[in-house]
Design a protein around this motif. Structure first.
Motif, PDB file in Angstrom:
ATOM      1  N   TYR A  57       0.848  -1.191   0.000  1.00 54.28           N
ATOM      2  CA  TYR A  57       0.000   0.000   0.000  1.00 54.28           C
ATOM      3  C   TYR A  57       0.890   1.250   0.000  1.00 54.28           C
ATOM      4  N   VAL A  58       0.473   2.218  -0.800  1.00 51.57           N
ATOM      5  CA  VAL A  58       1.193   3.491  -0.918  1.00 51.57           C
ATOM      6  C   VAL A  58       0.271   4.610  -0.444  1.00 51.57           C
ATOM      7  N   PHE A  59       0.814   5.452   0.453  1.00 53.68           N
ATOM      8  CA  PHE A  59       0.052   6.586   0.976  1.00 53.68           C
ATOM      9  C   PHE A  59       0.318   7.821   0.116  1.00 53.68           C
ATOM     10  N   ILE A  60      -0.745   8.531  -0.233  1.00 51.60           N
ATOM     11  CA  ILE A  60      -0.639   9.778  -1.005  1.00 51.60           C
ATOM     12  C   ILE A  60      -1.275  10.881  -0.182  1.00 51.60           C
ATOM     13  N   GLY A  61      -0.468  11.818   0.305  1.00 54.98           N
ATOM     14  CA  GLY A  61      -1.033  12.891   1.130  1.00 54.98           C
ATOM     15  C   GLY A  61      -0.022  13.965   1.420  1.00 54.98           C
ATOM     16  N   GLU A 111      14.630 -16.477 -16.120  1.00 52.93           N
ATOM     17  CA  GLU A 111      13.221 -16.591 -16.502  1.00 52.93           C
ATOM     18  C   GLU A 111      12.722 -15.270 -17.081  1.00 52.93           C
ATOM     19  N   GLU A 112      11.954 -15.369 -18.137  1.00 57.38           N
ATOM     20  CA  GLU A 112      11.356 -14.194 -18.754  1.00 57.38           C
ATOM     21  C   GLU A 112       9.896 -14.096 -18.318  1.00 57.38           C
ATOM     22  N   ILE A 113       9.553 -12.976 -17.711  1.00 59.66           N
ATOM     23  CA  ILE A 113       8.183 -12.766 -17.245  1.00 59.66           C
ATOM     24  C   ILE A 113       7.653 -11.465 -17.804  1.00 59.66           C
ATOM     25  N   SER A 114       6.327 -11.388 -17.898  1.00 60.79           N
ATOM     26  CA  SER A 114       5.653 -10.164 -18.334  1.00 60.79           C
ATOM     27  C   SER A 114       4.900  -9.610 -17.122  1.00 60.79           C
ATOM     28  N   ILE A 115       5.452  -8.567 -16.521  1.00 56.68           N
ATOM     29  CA  ILE A 115       4.887  -8.050 -15.282  1.00 56.68           C
ATOM     30  C   ILE A 115       3.554  -7.347 -15.493  1.00 56.68           C
ATOM     31  N   SER A 116       3.299  -6.887 -16.718  1.00 53.65           N
ATOM     32  CA  SER A 116       2.046  -6.162 -16.961  1.00 53.65           C
ATOM     33  C   SER A 116       0.829  -7.034 -16.709  1.00 53.65           C
ATOM     34  N   GLY A 117       0.952  -8.359 -16.930  1.00 50.47           N
ATOM     35  CA  GLY A 117      -0.174  -9.253 -16.683  1.00 50.47           C
ATOM     36  C   GLY A 117      -0.232  -9.771 -15.265  1.00 50.47           C
ATOM     37  N   MET A 118       0.724  -9.342 -14.427  1.00 57.32           N
ATOM     38  CA  MET A 118       0.789  -9.842 -13.051  1.00 57.32           C
ATOM     39  C   MET A 118       0.348  -8.814 -12.020  1.00 57.32           C
ATOM     40  N   VAL A 119       0.163  -7.552 -12.448  1.00 59.37           N
ATOM     41  CA  VAL A 119      -0.071  -6.478 -11.480  1.00 59.37           C
ATOM     42  C   VAL A 119      -1.498  -5.969 -11.588  1.00 59.37           C
ATOM     43  N   THR A 120      -1.977  -5.493 -10.435  1.00 62.54           N
ATOM     44  CA  THR A 120      -3.293  -4.869 -10.349  1.00 62.54           C
ATOM     45  C   THR A 120      -3.188  -3.706  -9.367  1.00 62.54           C
ATOM     46  N   VAL A 121      -3.669  -2.540  -9.775  1.00 60.77           N
ATOM     47  CA  VAL A 121      -3.623  -1.358  -8.917  1.00 60.77           C
ATOM     48  C   VAL A 121      -5.030  -0.817  -8.754  1.00 60.77           C
ATOM     49  N   ALA A 122      -5.321  -0.335  -7.553  1.00 58.67           N
ATOM     50  CA  ALA A 122      -6.646   0.208  -7.277  1.00 58.67           C
ATOM     51  C   ALA A 122      -6.528   1.271  -6.200  1.00 58.67           C
ATOM     52  N   ALA A 123      -7.408   2.288  -6.281  1.00 64.44           N
ATOM     53  CA  ALA A 123      -7.461   3.341  -5.265  1.00 64.44           C
ATOM     54  C   ALA A 123      -8.261   2.835  -4.077  1.00 64.44           C
ATOM     55  N   VAL A 124      -7.730   3.050  -2.880  1.00 67.29           N
ATOM     56  CA  VAL A 124      -8.396   2.659  -1.641  1.00 67.29           C
ATOM     57  C   VAL A 124      -8.666   3.924  -0.840  1.00 67.29           C
TER      58      VAL A 124
END
Length: 381
Positions: A57-61, A111-124
């Motif tokens: 979690y990232v705080f924005i303030g 190992e070659e991975i595609s991080i774009s398909g592994m991440v999810t971001v949402a505002a809380v």
């Protein structure tokens, strides 16, 4: 037309019969569903790879130094919109920087991975971001989530933090310094080409010439008036009579005054004007100097003085036309210099003000003055 009730009854669905049929087959249905669930569990547990989710979690303030007030000015960070930060968090360049992190490179290995398909971001809520990483390795999922959170925090602070304000001020100070140096150079160049000093010298010389001409014309006019008065007195006396001692002395004094009232030397190439008349008077006595000779000498003096006055009036008219033109040229040249000086002074004041403000800001801003920070780090699920 009538409707047969028996036909309508036959078309209706008998729900009771359906329930009875399903109840009789309940064991078969239960066994079928149970077998399908067991098969799905076995397939997912033994055949599909297991996935783990790690969340940071990232705080924005407001930063620790939320509002810095120093000597009349206020610095307030601009808080970003969470929707904008969500888009920033999944930007391809930022996700690529996560994969280039040294710890992540070691964890991924070959190992070659595609991080774009592994991440999810949402505002809380209003001030939190949830960064979730799904991976088959729980340790790597937590590492990717924490690294991703750090990269997002750095990007937000670089864009919206007080450090960005300091960078903007540094840029403004440098730009104002360049403007000041350019204005100073332009002023020095304008001074080197300016005709102000030359025009001012010419104007002072013309004004001095005009004053000299006016004084000479005034003196010449007075001599002419006095000479006219002497002539009027002599005209009432017999022409053959000897001139009296008083009239002879008056004529001599007028002669001396006429010589001292000669015009100014305005042009060095033009010789001084000397009236073409003489008065032959014996210094011991005026014997033999008749009234007619005195009138003749006075007439010669009048002609010379009148010619001198005419020349003075011509010089006066010419100078009175030249002086306003020189004054106009001088005013225009001075106005140009004043404009360069004004621009230089304004740029100097702006540079000094920004430099002083930048020094004050440097004492206020600290590393803790950040907009974004990692509030909760991810742990291996």
């Amino acid at each position: 037309m009538t409707t047969d009730p028996s036909s309508t009854y036959d078309d209706e669905i008998d729900l009771r019969a359906i329930f009875q049929t399903l109840w009789k087959a309940r064991r078969l249905i239960f066994i079928t569903m149970f077998a399908a669930a067991v098969a799905a569990f076995v397939f997912s547990f033994w055949f599909l790879p297991r996935t783990y989710q790690a969340t940071a979690y990232v705080f924005i303030g407001q930063p620790v130094v939320g509002i810095a007030q120093t000597s009349g000015f206020t610095i307030t960070p601009t808080l970003p919109d969470l929707n904008a930060v969500v888009k920033l968090a999944v930007a391809p360049s930022l996700l690529e920087s996560v994969l280039k992190d040294a710890a992540v490179v070691v964890a991924i290995g070959e190992e070659e991975i595609s991080i774009s398909g592994m991440v999810t971001v949402a505002a809380v809520g209003k001030d939190q971001l949830s960064l979730q990483v799904t991976d088959t390795d729980p340790q790597r999922a937590a590492l990717l989530a924490n690294t991703w959170a750090e990269k997002v925090t750095e990007a937000v602070n670089d864009t919206y933090g007080l450090g960005a304000v300091a960078q903007i001020l540094d840029s403004q100070v440098l730009h104002s310094q360049q403007d000041y140096e350019s204005a100073q150079s332009a002023l020095e160049q304008a001074l080197s080409k300016s005709q102000v000093d030359t025009l001012n010298t010419q104007l002072q010389s013309k004004q001095a010439d005009l004053k000299c001409v006016l004084d000479s014309a005034s003196q010449t006019t007075r001599v002419l008036d006095d000479l006219q008065a002497l002539e009027q007195g002599l005209s009432s006396i017999s022409a053959e009579s000897p001139i009296s001692l008083g009239d002879g002395l008056a004529l001599t004094i007028l002669r001396q005054r006429s010589l001292t009232s000669q015009p100014c030397q305005l042009d060095p190439n033009v010789p001084d004007f000397i009236p073409d008349f003489t008065v032959q008077i014996d210094s011991a006595s005026f014997a033999g100097f008749s009234v007619s000779k005195a009138l003749e000498a006075a007439n010669q003096m009048r002609a010379g003085l009148q010619a001198q006055l005419t020349r003075l009036q011509s010089d006066q008219s010419r100078l009175e036309q030249e002086i306003p033109l020189l004054q106009k040229d001088l005013e225009e040249a001075q106005a140009q210099l004043d404009q360069f000086s004004l621009i230089r002074d304004q740029s100097k004041e702006l540079y000094a003000a920004l430099l002083q403000q930048n020094q004050r800001v440097a004492t206020v801003l600290t590393q803790s003055a950040k907009v974004a920070s990692v509030s909760v780090g991810a742990v291996p699920p």
